[in-house]
Scaffold this motif. Structure first.
Motif, PDB file in Angstrom:
ATOM      1  N   GLY A   1       0.814  -1.220   0.000  1.00 38.63           N
ATOM      2  CA  GLY A   1       0.000   0.000   0.000  1.00 38.63           C
ATOM      3  C   GLY A   1       0.840   1.259   0.000  1.00 38.63           C
ATOM      4  N   THR A   2       0.584   2.128   0.949  1.00 36.34           N
ATOM      5  CA  THR A   2       1.220   3.439   0.976  1.00 36.34           C
ATOM      6  C   THR A   2       2.737   3.337   1.137  1.00 36.34           C
ATOM      7  OG1 THR A   2       0.846   3.696   3.356  1.00 36.34           O
ATOM      8  CG2 THR A   2      -0.845   4.568   1.863  1.00 36.34           C
ATOM      9  N   LEU A   3       3.235   2.255   1.734  1.00 41.98           N
ATOM     10  CA  LEU A   3       4.679   2.100   1.891  1.00 41.98           C
ATOM     11  C   LEU A   3       5.386   1.743   0.579  1.00 41.98           C
ATOM     12  CD1 LEU A   3       4.893   0.395   5.384  1.00 41.98           C
ATOM     13  CD2 LEU A   3       5.629   2.708   4.774  1.00 41.98           C
ATOM     14  N   LEU A   4       4.629   1.546  -0.491  1.00 33.05           N
ATOM     15  CA  LEU A   4       5.252   1.389  -1.808  1.00 33.05           C
ATOM     16  C   LEU A   4       5.882   2.708  -2.257  1.00 33.05           C
ATOM     17  CD1 LEU A   4       2.514  -0.684  -3.684  1.00 33.05           C
ATOM     18  CD2 LEU A   4       4.702  -1.509  -2.782  1.00 33.05           C
ATOM     19  N   ASP A   5       5.349   3.807  -1.755  1.00 32.76           N
ATOM     20  CA  ASP A   5       5.850   5.125  -2.113  1.00 32.76           C
ATOM     21  C   ASP A   5       7.175   5.386  -1.385  1.00 32.76           C
ATOM     22  OD1 ASP A   5       5.031   7.983  -3.253  1.00 32.76           O
ATOM     23  OD2 ASP A   5       5.896   8.245  -1.247  1.00 32.76           O
ATOM     24  N   THR A   6       8.206   5.715  -2.144  1.00 33.08           N
ATOM     25  CA  THR A   6       9.542   5.922  -1.572  1.00 33.08           C
ATOM     26  C   THR A   6       9.537   7.023  -0.512  1.00 33.08           C
ATOM     27  OG1 THR A   6      10.538   5.196  -3.636  1.00 33.08           O
ATOM     28  CG2 THR A   6      11.948   6.432  -2.138  1.00 33.08           C
ATOM     29  N   GLY A   7       8.848   8.119  -0.760  1.00 36.57           N
ATOM     30  CA  GLY A   7       8.809   9.221   0.198  1.00 36.57           C
ATOM     31  C   GLY A   7       8.133   8.827   1.505  1.00 36.57           C
TER      32      GLY A   7
ATOM     33  N   ALA B   1       1.953 -11.128  -4.051  1.00 40.96           N
ATOM     34  CA  ALA B   1       1.201 -12.041  -3.182  1.00 40.96           C
ATOM     35  C   ALA B   1       0.064 -12.617  -4.005  1.00 40.96           C
ATOM     36  CB  ALA B   1       0.665 -11.303  -1.961  1.00 40.96           C
ATOM     37  N   GLN B   2       0.085 -13.914  -4.208  1.00 46.05           N
ATOM     38  CA  GLN B   2      -0.962 -14.565  -4.989  1.00 46.05           C
ATOM     39  C   GLN B   2      -2.124 -14.940  -4.072  1.00 46.05           C
ATOM     40  OE1 GLN B   2       2.270 -16.551  -7.931  1.00 46.05           O
ATOM     41  NE2 GLN B   2       0.262 -17.476  -7.931  1.00 46.05           N
ATOM     42  N   GLY B   3      -3.356 -14.719  -4.597  1.00 43.46           N
ATOM     43  CA  GLY B   3      -4.540 -15.036  -3.814  1.00 43.46           C
ATOM     44  C   GLY B   3      -4.939 -13.940  -2.845  1.00 43.46           C
ATOM     45  N   TYR B   4      -4.418 -12.723  -3.077  1.00 41.99           N
ATOM     46  CA  TYR B   4      -4.745 -11.577  -2.219  1.00 41.99           C
ATOM     47  C   TYR B   4      -5.006 -10.358  -3.091  1.00 41.99           C
ATOM     48  CZ  TYR B   4      -3.371 -14.108   1.933  1.00 41.99           C
ATOM     49  OH  TYR B   4      -3.309 -15.020   2.946  1.00 41.99           O
ATOM     50  N   ASP B   5      -5.884  -9.482  -2.604  1.00 40.14           N
ATOM     51  CA  ASP B   5      -6.196  -8.238  -3.304  1.00 40.14           C
ATOM     52  C   ASP B   5      -6.140  -7.088  -2.309  1.00 40.14           C
ATOM     53  OD1 ASP B   5      -6.852  -6.600  -5.399  1.00 40.14           O
ATOM     54  OD2 ASP B   5      -8.869  -7.404  -5.692  1.00 40.14           O
ATOM     55  N   THR B   6      -5.887  -5.878  -2.807  1.00 49.08           N
ATOM     56  CA  THR B   6      -5.895  -4.692  -1.953  1.00 49.08           C
ATOM     57  C   THR B   6      -7.274  -4.046  -2.012  1.00 49.08           C
ATOM     58  OG1 THR B   6      -4.923  -3.463  -3.792  1.00 49.08           O
ATOM     59  CG2 THR B   6      -3.434  -4.125  -2.032  1.00 49.08           C
ATOM     60  N   MET B   7      -7.815  -3.802  -0.840  1.00 45.28           N
ATOM     61  CA  MET B   7      -9.112  -3.156  -0.691  1.00 45.28           C
ATOM     62  C   MET B   7      -8.928  -1.967   0.251  1.00 45.28           C
ATOM     63  SD  MET B   7     -10.802  -5.237  -2.572  1.00 45.28           S
ATOM     64  CE  MET B   7     -12.541  -5.026  -2.350  1.00 45.28           C
ATOM     65  N   CYS B   8      -9.813  -0.978   0.130  1.00 44.19           N
ATOM     66  CA  CYS B   8      -9.750   0.175   1.030  1.00 44.19           C
ATOM     67  C   CYS B   8     -10.101  -0.243   2.445  1.00 44.19           C
ATOM     68  CB  CYS B   8     -10.730   1.261   0.588  1.00 44.19           C
ATOM     69  SG  CYS B   8     -10.196   2.158  -0.862  1.00 44.19           S
ATOM     70  N   TYR B   9      -9.318   0.259   3.395  1.00 45.23           N
ATOM     71  CA  TYR B   9      -9.691   0.098   4.794  1.00 45.23           C
ATOM     72  C   TYR B   9     -10.958   0.932   4.969  1.00 45.23           C
ATOM     73  CZ  TYR B   9      -8.960  -0.866   9.702  1.00 45.23           C
ATOM     74  OH  TYR B   9      -9.098  -1.343  10.977  1.00 45.23           O
TER      75      TYR B   9
ATOM     76  N   GLY C   1     -13.647   3.497   5.476  1.00 47.84           N
ATOM     77  CA  GLY C   1     -13.622   4.895   5.886  1.00 47.84           C
ATOM     78  C   GLY C   1     -12.285   5.587   5.678  1.00 47.84           C
ATOM     79  N   GLU C   2     -11.332   4.911   5.030  1.00 48.07           N
ATOM     80  CA  GLU C   2      -9.994   5.468   4.852  1.00 48.07           C
ATOM     81  C   GLU C   2      -9.581   5.432   3.391  1.00 48.07           C
ATOM     82  OE1 GLU C   2      -8.543   7.014   7.143  1.00 48.07           O
ATOM     83  OE2 GLU C   2      -9.471   6.268   8.959  1.00 48.07           O
ATOM     84  N   THR C   3      -8.424   6.032   3.109  1.00 49.19           N
ATOM     85  CA  THR C   3      -7.911   6.020   1.740  1.00 49.19           C
ATOM     86  C   THR C   3      -6.689   5.120   1.613  1.00 49.19           C
ATOM     87  OG1 THR C   3      -6.520   7.950   2.149  1.00 49.19           O
ATOM     88  CG2 THR C   3      -8.749   8.346   1.284  1.00 49.19           C
ATOM     89  N   TYR C   4      -6.363   4.374   2.652  1.00 44.33           N
ATOM     90  CA  TYR C   4      -5.246   3.435   2.588  1.00 44.33           C
ATOM     91  C   TYR C   4      -5.795   2.014   2.563  1.00 44.33           C
ATOM     92  CZ  TYR C   4      -5.905   4.144   7.640  1.00 44.33           C
ATOM     93  OH  TYR C   4      -6.438   4.299   8.886  1.00 44.33           O
ATOM     94  N   PRO C   5      -4.960   1.045   2.157  1.00 43.56           N
ATOM     95  CA  PRO C   5      -5.481  -0.296   1.895  1.00 43.56           C
ATOM     96  C   PRO C   5      -5.288  -1.313   3.002  1.00 43.56           C
ATOM     97  CG  PRO C   5      -3.317  -0.151   0.977  1.00 43.56           C
ATOM     98  CD  PRO C   5      -3.616   1.206   1.610  1.00 43.56           C
ATOM     99  N   VAL C   6      -5.944  -2.430   2.759  1.00 43.18           N
ATOM    100  CA  VAL C   6      -5.760  -3.648   3.548  1.00 43.18           C
ATOM    101  C   VAL C   6      -5.668  -4.784   2.532  1.00 43.18           C
ATOM    102  CG1 VAL C   6      -8.247  -4.016   3.842  1.00 43.18           C
ATOM    103  CG2 VAL C   6      -6.655  -4.969   5.503  1.00 43.18           C
ATOM    104  N   LEU C   7      -4.901  -5.790   2.853  1.00 42.99           N
ATOM    105  CA  LEU C   7      -4.741  -6.941   1.971  1.00 42.99           C
ATOM    106  C   LEU C   7      -5.711  -8.018   2.421  1.00 42.99           C
ATOM    107  CD1 LEU C   7      -2.807  -7.705  -0.375  1.00 42.99           C
ATOM    108  CD2 LEU C   7      -1.365  -8.833   1.319  1.00 42.99           C
TER     109      LEU C   7
END
Length: 164
Positions: free
Chosen positions: A8-14, A34-42, A44-50
């Protein structure tokens, strides 16, 4: 090997540099999926959960051999909404790596809205970067996670343009 999978957000270098400061190096980061997993919004937030999703593949990065400080900083940044869990991932060269990842600590939440890195980067990244920078600057090593949670909430209100 000790390894952490980012999706998620930690993919961003900054963002990653704000969170980890000098506790990691770019040479410790490799591409993985990661096979068999998708990123979805947490919710009420704009960051993800796997989340588990048959047939899905989530591309991300792996931090190899993180220091104790790096792990502590990441856990602090992720807060109580996440907990570390095991996850096998596949590196770009096809090697399976037993990694850990941040999964939602409350599995009963509704994770139904897809999260896309590029969409987040264009719409949210700059404000999220500033909130992350201020959060780590003000809180890391100075507050408990519970105390820092109040600061994060305040920064989120500012990030979303809500004045109290």
């Amino acid at each position: 090997m000790n390894a952490i999978f980012f999706y998620g957000t930690l993919l961003d270098t900054g963002i990653r540099r704000c969170v980890f400061a000098e506790s990691t190096g770019d040479d410790q980061i490799i591409h993985a999926r990661a096979q068999g997993y998708d990123t979805m919004c947490y919710p009420g937030e704009t960051y993800p959960v796997l989340v588990p999703a048959a047939g899905a593949v989530t591309r991300g990065h792996v931090l190899l051999d993180p220091s104790d400080e790096a792990l502590e900083r990441m856990v602090f940044f992720e807060g109580g909404e996440y907990e570390l869990a095991d996850l096998p991932v596949i590196s770009a060269d096809g090697e399976t790596i037993q990694a850990r990842y941040n999964r939602a600590s409350d599995s009963g939440l509704d994770f139904s809205k897809p999260w896309e890195y590029e969409e987040w980067r264009l719409a949210e990244r700059d404000n999220f970067f500033e909130a992350t920078r201020l959060y780590m600057e003000r809180c890391w090593g100075k507050m408990t996670l519970a105390e820092a949670g109040a600061v994060w909430q305040e920064l989120q209100l500012l990030r979303h343009g809500v004045n109290g």
